[in-house]
Design a protein around this motif. Structure first.
Motif, PDB file in Angstrom:
ATOM      1  N   ALA A  46      -7.190 -29.322  -1.909  1.00  0.00           N
ATOM      2  CA  ALA A  46      -6.754 -30.702  -1.670  1.00  0.00           C
ATOM      3  C   ALA A  46      -6.817 -31.032  -0.184  1.00  0.00           C
ATOM      4  O   ALA A  46      -7.278 -32.117   0.197  1.00  0.00           O
ATOM      5  CB  ALA A  46      -5.337 -30.902  -2.198  1.00  0.00           C
ATOM      6  N   LYS A  47      -6.410 -30.099   0.638  1.00  0.00           N
ATOM      7  CA  LYS A  47      -6.427 -30.317   2.092  1.00  0.00           C
ATOM      8  C   LYS A  47      -7.863 -30.532   2.582  1.00  0.00           C
ATOM      9  O   LYS A  47      -8.118 -31.407   3.402  1.00  0.00           O
ATOM     10  CB  LYS A  47      -5.793 -29.116   2.800  1.00  0.00           C
ATOM     11  CG  LYS A  47      -5.647 -29.282   4.289  1.00  0.00           C
ATOM     12  CD  LYS A  47      -4.954 -28.083   4.900  1.00  0.00           C
ATOM     13  CE  LYS A  47      -4.801 -28.263   6.391  1.00  0.00           C
ATOM     14  NZ  LYS A  47      -4.139 -27.107   7.004  1.00  0.00           N
ATOM     15  N   ARG A  48      -8.806 -29.729   2.055  1.00  0.00           N
ATOM     16  CA  ARG A  48     -10.208 -29.885   2.458  1.00  0.00           C
ATOM     17  C   ARG A  48     -10.752 -31.237   2.025  1.00  0.00           C
ATOM     18  O   ARG A  48     -11.659 -31.782   2.640  1.00  0.00           O
ATOM     19  CB  ARG A  48     -11.062 -28.762   1.868  1.00  0.00           C
ATOM     20  CG  ARG A  48     -10.858 -27.430   2.554  1.00  0.00           C
ATOM     21  CD  ARG A  48     -11.901 -26.410   2.115  1.00  0.00           C
ATOM     22  NE  ARG A  48     -11.907 -26.152   0.686  1.00  0.00           N
ATOM     23  CZ  ARG A  48     -11.183 -25.233   0.075  1.00  0.00           C
ATOM     24  NH1 ARG A  48     -10.363 -24.471   0.764  1.00  0.00           N
ATOM     25  NH2 ARG A  48     -11.276 -25.050  -1.228  1.00  0.00           N
ATOM     26  N   SER A  49     -10.185 -31.810   0.958  1.00  0.00           N
ATOM     27  CA  SER A  49     -10.602 -33.128   0.472  1.00  0.00           C
ATOM     28  C   SER A  49      -9.864 -34.260   1.169  1.00  0.00           C
ATOM     29  O   SER A  49     -10.050 -35.421   0.830  1.00  0.00           O
ATOM     30  CB  SER A  49     -10.354 -33.231  -1.033  1.00  0.00           C
ATOM     31  OG  SER A  49     -11.096 -32.260  -1.711  1.00  0.00           O
ATOM     32  N   GLY A  50      -8.977 -33.892   2.103  1.00  0.00           N
ATOM     33  CA  GLY A  50      -8.229 -34.902   2.836  1.00  0.00           C
ATOM     34  C   GLY A  50      -6.986 -35.396   2.113  1.00  0.00           C
ATOM     35  O   GLY A  50      -6.418 -36.415   2.474  1.00  0.00           O
ATOM     36  N   ILE A  51      -6.564 -34.681   1.096  1.00  0.00           N
ATOM     37  CA  ILE A  51      -5.373 -35.063   0.327  1.00  0.00           C
ATOM     38  C   ILE A  51      -4.229 -34.140   0.723  1.00  0.00           C
ATOM     39  O   ILE A  51      -4.380 -32.920   0.754  1.00  0.00           O
ATOM     40  CB  ILE A  51      -5.639 -34.938  -1.187  1.00  0.00           C
ATOM     41  CG1 ILE A  51      -6.804 -35.819  -1.593  1.00  0.00           C
ATOM     42  CG2 ILE A  51      -4.387 -35.274  -1.986  1.00  0.00           C
ATOM     43  CD1 ILE A  51      -7.307 -35.553  -2.997  1.00  0.00           C
ATOM     44  N   HIS A  52      -3.079 -34.738   1.022  1.00  0.00           N
ATOM     45  CA  HIS A  52      -1.910 -33.924   1.372  1.00  0.00           C
ATOM     46  C   HIS A  52      -1.156 -33.559   0.098  1.00  0.00           C
ATOM     47  O   HIS A  52      -0.662 -34.421  -0.613  1.00  0.00           O
ATOM     48  CB  HIS A  52      -0.967 -34.670   2.325  1.00  0.00           C
ATOM     49  CG  HIS A  52       0.281 -33.897   2.583  1.00  0.00           C
ATOM     50  ND1 HIS A  52       0.301 -32.758   3.346  1.00  0.00           N
ATOM     51  CD2 HIS A  52       1.550 -34.085   2.136  1.00  0.00           C
ATOM     52  CE1 HIS A  52       1.530 -32.283   3.380  1.00  0.00           C
ATOM     53  NE2 HIS A  52       2.318 -33.068   2.647  1.00  0.00           N
ATOM     54  N   VAL A  53      -1.111 -32.266  -0.199  1.00  0.00           N
ATOM     55  CA  VAL A  53      -0.368 -31.744  -1.340  1.00  0.00           C
ATOM     56  C   VAL A  53       0.472 -30.581  -0.841  1.00  0.00           C
ATOM     57  O   VAL A  53      -0.034 -29.714  -0.133  1.00  0.00           O
ATOM     58  CB  VAL A  53      -1.316 -31.248  -2.463  1.00  0.00           C
ATOM     59  CG1 VAL A  53      -0.543 -30.622  -3.596  1.00  0.00           C
ATOM     60  CG2 VAL A  53      -2.176 -32.367  -2.979  1.00  0.00           C
ATOM     61  N   SER A  54       1.737 -30.581  -1.197  1.00  0.00           N
ATOM     62  CA  SER A  54       2.605 -29.482  -0.786  1.00  0.00           C
ATOM     63  C   SER A  54       2.943 -28.616  -1.989  1.00  0.00           C
ATOM     64  O   SER A  54       2.724 -29.000  -3.143  1.00  0.00           O
ATOM     65  CB  SER A  54       3.893 -30.025  -0.168  1.00  0.00           C
ATOM     66  OG  SER A  54       4.684 -30.637  -1.170  1.00  0.00           O
ATOM     67  N   LEU A  55       3.515 -27.464  -1.718  1.00  0.00           N
ATOM     68  CA  LEU A  55       3.955 -26.575  -2.783  1.00  0.00           C
ATOM     69  C   LEU A  55       4.998 -27.281  -3.649  1.00  0.00           C
ATOM     70  O   LEU A  55       4.999 -27.151  -4.875  1.00  0.00           O
ATOM     71  CB  LEU A  55       4.533 -25.288  -2.183  1.00  0.00           C
ATOM     72  CG  LEU A  55       4.929 -24.193  -3.142  1.00  0.00           C
ATOM     73  CD1 LEU A  55       3.758 -23.770  -4.012  1.00  0.00           C
ATOM     74  CD2 LEU A  55       5.467 -23.001  -2.376  1.00  0.00           C
TER      75      LEU A  55
END
Length: 119
Positions: A46-55
């Motif tokens: 998700a981070k590589r896709s520019g999306i912020h996702v947390s645990l």
């Protein structure tokens, strides 16, 4: 002599979809478990896709009950201890009530060397 690069070291060609394997990061408790590694891979993708996702975003149940969060090295150690103890007690593939197993284990040394007790 050629060296083999790990998946995290190989750059993606321009325009290629990113699907790299994330190598488990050792923690104070040992290497990450397969379930936690799967979560970490999703967060990284998700981070590589520019999306912020947390645990926290990916945790469905309470953090102390979510199977992806409770899959720890300590729980694997305890599960291995239980399996080994059952073998030592001669349970084999016999079905036994959990309370019976509890009573059979009383006094049996735990993974940390202390005797298993009722607490």
């Amino acid at each position: 002599m050629s060296s083999i690069a790990t998946p995290t070291e190989q750059p993606d060609p321009p325009g290629a979809e990113t699907s790299r394997l994330i190598i488990p990061t050792p923690t104070a408790a040992g290497p990450r478990s397969p379930l936690r590694t799967a979560l970490d891979n999703e967060i990284a993708a998700a981070k590589r896709s520019g999306i912020h996702v947390s645990l926290k975003d990916l945790t469905v149940l309470a953090s102390k009950n979510d199977p992806f969060r409770v899959d720890t090295a300590a729980r694997h150690r305890d599960g291995s201890w239980l399996a080994e103890s059952a073998r030592e007690l001669g349970l084999g593939s016999r079905r036994i009530h959990l309370r019976g197993l509890h009573y059979m284990l009383l006094g049996h040394p735990k993974a940390d060397g202390k005797p298993y007790s009722r607490t």
